[in-house]
Scaffold this motif. Sequence first.
Motif, PDB file in Angstrom:
ATOM      1  N   GLY A  49      58.103  30.299  36.264  1.00 50.17           N
ATOM      2  CA  GLY A  49      57.068  30.147  37.268  1.00 50.17           C
ATOM      3  C   GLY A  49      55.858  29.454  36.701  1.00 50.17           C
ATOM      4  O   GLY A  49      54.733  29.912  36.888  1.00 50.17           O
ATOM      5  N   LEU A  50      56.085  28.385  35.965  1.00 41.50           N
ATOM      6  CA  LEU A  50      55.034  27.645  35.276  1.00 41.50           C
ATOM      7  C   LEU A  50      53.756  27.538  36.087  1.00 41.50           C
ATOM      8  O   LEU A  50      53.747  27.069  37.214  1.00 41.50           O
ATOM      9  N   GLY A  51      52.657  28.006  35.508  1.00 43.83           N
ATOM     10  CA  GLY A  51      51.339  27.869  36.096  1.00 43.83           C
ATOM     11  C   GLY A  51      51.018  28.907  37.153  1.00 43.83           C
ATOM     12  O   GLY A  51      49.886  29.002  37.583  1.00 43.83           O
ATOM     13  N   LYS A  52      52.003  29.709  37.547  1.00 40.23           N
ATOM     14  CA  LYS A  52      51.733  30.681  38.590  1.00 40.23           C
ATOM     15  C   LYS A  52      51.072  31.936  38.023  1.00 40.23           C
ATOM     16  O   LYS A  52      50.257  32.553  38.681  1.00 40.23           O
ATOM     17  N   GLY A  53      51.452  32.330  36.813  1.00 41.38           N
ATOM     18  CA  GLY A  53      50.856  33.497  36.195  1.00 41.38           C
ATOM     19  C   GLY A  53      51.114  34.795  36.921  1.00 41.38           C
ATOM     20  O   GLY A  53      50.409  35.746  36.731  1.00 41.38           O
ATOM     21  N   VAL A  54      52.085  34.824  37.800  1.00 41.36           N
ATOM     22  CA  VAL A  54      52.304  36.009  38.617  1.00 41.36           C
ATOM     23  C   VAL A  54      53.251  36.999  37.966  1.00 41.36           C
ATOM     24  O   VAL A  54      54.055  36.640  37.123  1.00 41.36           O
ATOM     25  N   GLU A  55      53.122  38.238  38.382  1.00 41.57           N
ATOM     26  CA  GLU A  55      53.999  39.280  37.858  1.00 41.57           C
ATOM     27  C   GLU A  55      55.431  39.007  38.272  1.00 41.57           C
ATOM     28  O   GLU A  55      55.687  38.456  39.336  1.00 41.57           O
ATOM     29  N   LYS A  56      56.334  39.434  37.429  1.00 40.27           N
ATOM     30  CA  LYS A  56      57.770  39.265  37.728  1.00 40.27           C
ATOM     31  C   LYS A  56      58.244  40.370  38.621  1.00 40.27           C
ATOM     32  O   LYS A  56      57.752  41.446  38.642  1.00 40.27           O
TER      33      LYS A  56
ATOM     34  N   GLY B 125      38.634  45.845  37.994  1.00 36.79           N
ATOM     35  CA  GLY B 125      39.264  47.117  38.343  1.00 36.79           C
ATOM     36  C   GLY B 125      40.656  47.338  37.794  1.00 36.79           C
ATOM     37  O   GLY B 125      41.339  48.280  38.189  1.00 36.79           O
ATOM     38  N   TYR B 126      41.103  46.516  36.858  1.00 37.73           N
ATOM     39  CA  TYR B 126      42.419  46.677  36.260  1.00 37.73           C
ATOM     40  C   TYR B 126      42.357  47.613  35.062  1.00 37.73           C
ATOM     41  O   TYR B 126      41.338  47.712  34.393  1.00 37.73           O
ATOM     42  N   LYS B 127      43.488  48.256  34.783  1.00 33.42           N
ATOM     43  CA  LYS B 127      43.645  49.031  33.561  1.00 33.42           C
ATOM     44  C   LYS B 127      44.192  48.049  32.528  1.00 33.42           C
ATOM     45  O   LYS B 127      45.390  47.761  32.503  1.00 33.42           O
TER      46      LYS B 127
ATOM     47  N   LYS C 117      48.441  41.659  41.617  1.00 32.89           N
ATOM     48  CA  LYS C 117      48.078  42.413  42.821  1.00 32.89           C
ATOM     49  C   LYS C 117      48.047  43.934  42.610  1.00 32.89           C
ATOM     50  O   LYS C 117      47.342  44.632  43.303  1.00 32.89           O
ATOM     51  N   ASP C 118      48.810  44.422  41.640  1.00 31.76           N
ATOM     52  CA  ASP C 118      48.932  45.868  41.429  1.00 31.76           C
ATOM     53  C   ASP C 118      47.979  46.353  40.337  1.00 31.76           C
ATOM     54  O   ASP C 118      48.254  46.225  39.145  1.00 31.76           O
TER      55      ASP C 118
END
Length: 151
Positions: A144-151, A117-119, A90-91
């Motif tokens: 968070g298997l499979g979520k791929g989200v930032e910690k 739009g990511y760096k 998201k960031d």
Amino acid sequence: MKRFFVSMVAACMFIFTASFGAHAGTPVSKKKMEIAKQHIQQVTPQKAAEMKGAIFVDVRSLPEYKAGHIPGAIWAPRGLLDFKALKWFKDKSKTYIVYCKTGGRGSISTYDMVQLGYKAYNLKGGFLAWKKAGLPIEKGAPAGLGKGVEK
């Protein structure tokens, strides 16, 4: 006759492997890598290790990730990244270092993230270059298997 057939199959396999390599990819993947590499920045493993606050994104398969990955890397499989990047990451103000085994899938994935739009940077030489440089690795399933989200 059977011996001749087996010899011919072996010869064809040798010629195919010698001509195209075991991991050469398809003409489509080669073209994607060519285009991607014209529009992304690459960073060496040493430089990546020094980039404070950068988020490592591993786009390899789950078995590859489990066998060894950069500590703290987020598992975001290449096949889903195109569809989930905006949800997972998201960031857009953060710095992302994307990697695969040797750099091909990573360069395509980095290009996808840049277009969104990511760096993002591609880890030059991928995980194998990181490992060869003697930098730390860890093994096991992602948090968070499979979520791929930032910690």
